[in-house]
Design an enzyme around this catalytic site. Sequence first.
Site, PDB file in Angstrom:
ATOM      1  N   HIS A  24       0.807  -1.236   0.000  1.00  0.00           N
ATOM      2  CA  HIS A  24       0.000   0.000   0.000  1.00  0.00           C
ATOM      3  C   HIS A  24       0.842   1.289   0.000  1.00  0.00           C
ATOM      4  O   HIS A  24       0.701   2.169   0.834  1.00  0.00           O
ATOM      5  CB  HIS A  24      -1.104   0.007   1.066  1.00  0.00           C
ATOM      6  CG  HIS A  24      -0.708  -0.152   2.508  1.00  0.00           C
ATOM      7  ND1 HIS A  24       0.306   0.549   3.099  1.00  0.00           N
ATOM      8  CD2 HIS A  24      -1.256  -0.901   3.484  1.00  0.00           C
ATOM      9  CE1 HIS A  24       0.367   0.218   4.364  1.00  0.00           C
ATOM     10  NE2 HIS A  24      -0.551  -0.654   4.632  1.00  0.00           N
ATOM     11  N   HIS A  78      -5.475  -8.331  14.886  1.00  0.00           N
ATOM     12  CA  HIS A  78      -5.530  -7.131  14.034  1.00  0.00           C
ATOM     13  C   HIS A  78      -6.312  -7.457  12.765  1.00  0.00           C
ATOM     14  O   HIS A  78      -6.125  -8.521  12.176  1.00  0.00           O
ATOM     15  CB  HIS A  78      -4.081  -6.737  13.696  1.00  0.00           C
ATOM     16  CG  HIS A  78      -3.917  -5.576  12.790  1.00  0.00           C
ATOM     17  ND1 HIS A  78      -4.791  -4.528  12.742  1.00  0.00           N
ATOM     18  CD2 HIS A  78      -2.938  -5.298  11.880  1.00  0.00           C
ATOM     19  CE1 HIS A  78      -4.362  -3.643  11.836  1.00  0.00           C
ATOM     20  NE2 HIS A  78      -3.253  -4.095  11.309  1.00  0.00           N
ATOM     21  N   GLU A  80      -6.401  -5.803   9.743  1.00  0.00           N
ATOM     22  CA  GLU A  80      -5.943  -5.433   8.396  1.00  0.00           C
ATOM     23  C   GLU A  80      -5.786  -6.697   7.539  1.00  0.00           C
ATOM     24  O   GLU A  80      -5.394  -7.761   8.021  1.00  0.00           O
ATOM     25  CB  GLU A  80      -4.638  -4.616   8.452  1.00  0.00           C
ATOM     26  CG  GLU A  80      -4.398  -3.889   7.138  1.00  0.00           C
ATOM     27  CD  GLU A  80      -3.331  -2.791   7.206  1.00  0.00           C
ATOM     28  OE1 GLU A  80      -2.690  -2.603   8.266  1.00  0.00           O
ATOM     29  OE2 GLU A  80      -3.129  -2.116   6.175  1.00  0.00           O
ATOM     30  N   ASP A  82      -3.839  -8.017   5.466  1.00  0.00           N
ATOM     31  CA  ASP A  82      -2.652  -8.871   5.330  1.00  0.00           C
ATOM     32  C   ASP A  82      -2.628  -9.956   6.410  1.00  0.00           C
ATOM     33  O   ASP A  82      -1.860 -10.914   6.307  1.00  0.00           O
ATOM     34  CB  ASP A  82      -1.348  -8.051   5.334  1.00  0.00           C
ATOM     35  CG  ASP A  82      -1.241  -7.061   6.459  1.00  0.00           C
ATOM     36  OD1 ASP A  82      -2.269  -6.535   6.915  1.00  0.00           O
ATOM     37  OD2 ASP A  82      -0.107  -6.792   6.897  1.00  0.00           O
ATOM     38  N   HIS A 145      -1.500  -0.307  15.066  1.00  0.00           N
ATOM     39  CA  HIS A 145      -1.734   0.979  14.459  1.00  0.00           C
ATOM     40  C   HIS A 145      -3.165   1.148  13.939  1.00  0.00           C
ATOM     41  O   HIS A 145      -3.454   2.116  13.227  1.00  0.00           O
ATOM     42  CB  HIS A 145      -0.723   1.194  13.316  1.00  0.00           C
ATOM     43  CG  HIS A 145      -0.957   0.297  12.121  1.00  0.00           C
ATOM     44  ND1 HIS A 145      -1.173   0.809  10.862  1.00  0.00           N
ATOM     45  CD2 HIS A 145      -1.074  -1.062  11.969  1.00  0.00           C
ATOM     46  CE1 HIS A 145      -1.362  -0.154   9.992  1.00  0.00           C
ATOM     47  NE2 HIS A 145      -1.309  -1.314  10.650  1.00  0.00           N
ATOM     48  N   ASP A 164       1.392  -6.110  14.435  1.00  0.00           N
ATOM     49  CA  ASP A 164       2.287  -5.366  13.539  1.00  0.00           C
ATOM     50  C   ASP A 164       3.490  -4.755  14.265  1.00  0.00           C
ATOM     51  O   ASP A 164       4.551  -4.545  13.651  1.00  0.00           O
ATOM     52  CB  ASP A 164       1.523  -4.211  12.873  1.00  0.00           C
ATOM     53  CG  ASP A 164       0.769  -4.659  11.625  1.00  0.00           C
ATOM     54  OD1 ASP A 164       1.161  -5.661  11.017  1.00  0.00           O
ATOM     55  OD2 ASP A 164      -0.207  -3.988  11.281  1.00  0.00           O
ATOM     56  N   TYR A 191      10.158   0.329   8.720  1.00  0.00           N
ATOM     57  CA  TYR A 191       8.792  -0.093   9.067  1.00  0.00           C
ATOM     58  C   TYR A 191       8.211   0.867  10.108  1.00  0.00           C
ATOM     59  O   TYR A 191       7.068   1.320   9.993  1.00  0.00           O
ATOM     60  CB  TYR A 191       8.896  -1.515   9.618  1.00  0.00           C
ATOM     61  CG  TYR A 191       7.615  -2.187   9.976  1.00  0.00           C
ATOM     62  CD1 TYR A 191       7.002  -3.071   9.078  1.00  0.00           C
ATOM     63  CD2 TYR A 191       7.021  -2.003  11.207  1.00  0.00           C
ATOM     64  CE1 TYR A 191       5.835  -3.731   9.417  1.00  0.00           C
ATOM     65  CE2 TYR A 191       5.855  -2.653  11.554  1.00  0.00           C
ATOM     66  CZ  TYR A 191       5.274  -3.519  10.653  1.00  0.00           C
ATOM     67  OH  TYR A 191       4.119  -4.173  10.995  1.00  0.00           O
ATOM     68  N   HIS A 224       5.142  -9.619  11.090  1.00  0.00           N
ATOM     69  CA  HIS A 224       5.978  -9.485   9.880  1.00  0.00           C
ATOM     70  C   HIS A 224       7.445  -9.631  10.262  1.00  0.00           C
ATOM     71  O   HIS A 224       7.889  -9.053  11.269  1.00  0.00           O
ATOM     72  CB  HIS A 224       5.822  -8.105   9.238  1.00  0.00           C
ATOM     73  CG  HIS A 224       4.432  -7.785   8.768  1.00  0.00           C
ATOM     74  ND1 HIS A 224       3.875  -8.362   7.657  1.00  0.00           N
ATOM     75  CD2 HIS A 224       3.499  -6.927   9.254  1.00  0.00           C
ATOM     76  CE1 HIS A 224       2.643  -7.878   7.485  1.00  0.00           C
ATOM     77  NE2 HIS A 224       2.393  -7.015   8.439  1.00  0.00           N
TER      78      HIS A 224
HETATM   79 FE1  FEO Z   1      -1.618  -3.408   9.866  1.00  0.00          FE
HETATM   80 FE2  FEO Z   1       0.386  -6.006   8.918  1.00  0.00          FE
HETATM   81  O1  FEO Z   1      -1.183  -4.996   8.980  1.00  0.00           O
END
Ligand code: FEO
Length: 393
Positions: A24, A78, A80, A82, A145, A164, A191, A224
């Site tokens: 993104h 979370h 999001e 991903d 976040h 994250d 990051y 991640h």
């Molecule tokens: Fe906020 Fe890795 O997604």
Amino acid sequence: MKPIEIAKDIYWLGVIDWNIRDFHGYSTYQGTTYNSFLIMDEKITLIDAVKKEFADELIASISELVDPKKIDYVISNHTEMDHSGGLPRVMHRIGEDKPLYCSKMGHKNLSRHFSQKWNYQPVENGGKLSLGKRTLTFLETRMLHWPDSMFTYVKEDKILFSSDAFGQHYAGIERFDDEIGEAIMPHARKYFANILLPYSPLILKLVDKVTEMGLAIDMICPDHGIIWREDPSKIINAYVEWSTQKPKRKAVVIYDTMWHSTEIMAEAIVEALGQEGINARPMHLRSCHRSDIITEVLDAGAVIVGSPTINNGLFPTVSDFLTYMKGLKPKNKVAAAFGSYGWSGESVKLINKELEQMKFDIIDPGVKIQYVPDDKGLNACHELGKIIARALP
Ligand code: FEO
């Protein structure tokens, strides 16, 4: 990927996205991973899923350890996509009726993403869930976040599943900090600068809270990149330092150019800064990705932005960058603007307006030069560099 046992009966089940290059709008030159974890306790528990296109790979990894139908609980730290994109496929395989633990905001957000009527079990901050030999504790980390973000902590193993936070967009064969060493830090820093920077005040509060709670942490497992097991305090201390945003004697000169005039000005400003002992570099907006520039802005004491005037406005890449930087809310910067023009010359005024909105300390009205810099113009650029140097700590 084959599951990797990271502690007794706790497995990393992540997938590696070697080829993603744009996350993104963030440049991921070295890909990323989506980390998922399985705890094989009396209640078998999956923590976080993966991106939609990797769901089958995650199911295959789970199946190496256990029939997915035997999973008792699913935790979503979370929403999001991903991490949640693979949930529909994974839940279908595990059992749509299995309890799905998430924060209250996670419940709201997951419901807005997916139409399935899953067996949501929203948890309170500090809520606990017994798995048998272990008990999970859920810690709300709103806006770190997303509003739904939370951590899951395992007291018995002293492991923090941090979603994250503390992550890195890095695809590699290494799974742990001790396998990659210092080379992971630029990825962690980038990051932070591009994802967590706006929430710096919340991070400082969170670290204080965790310290007050006396939470023992032997391992941090982000969603991640690599797992921090050799020295989790290293990344916590780095987050404190980055969140504090203490300005260094460093300047980033960010610009674009049409016929090299603004470029010549950028290089003259950098030259003067260098002569004054400032760590300075020009960053051309069509040579450097915005996410790499922000990484340099993170600890810079000065941000100097240049644009030619085009059609009474800013060069489009400069507008793009200013919009991106404004959203990330960097603090404690002195700033200035510069640019060349042909006949109307609005760019410096427009940049200053943006820098003011970012609450940067604009220490000079800026330098604008018609068409091509002459000696007088270059002297003005040198003078601007010296003014900026004097303003730095
Ligand atoms: Fe906020 Fe890795 O997604």
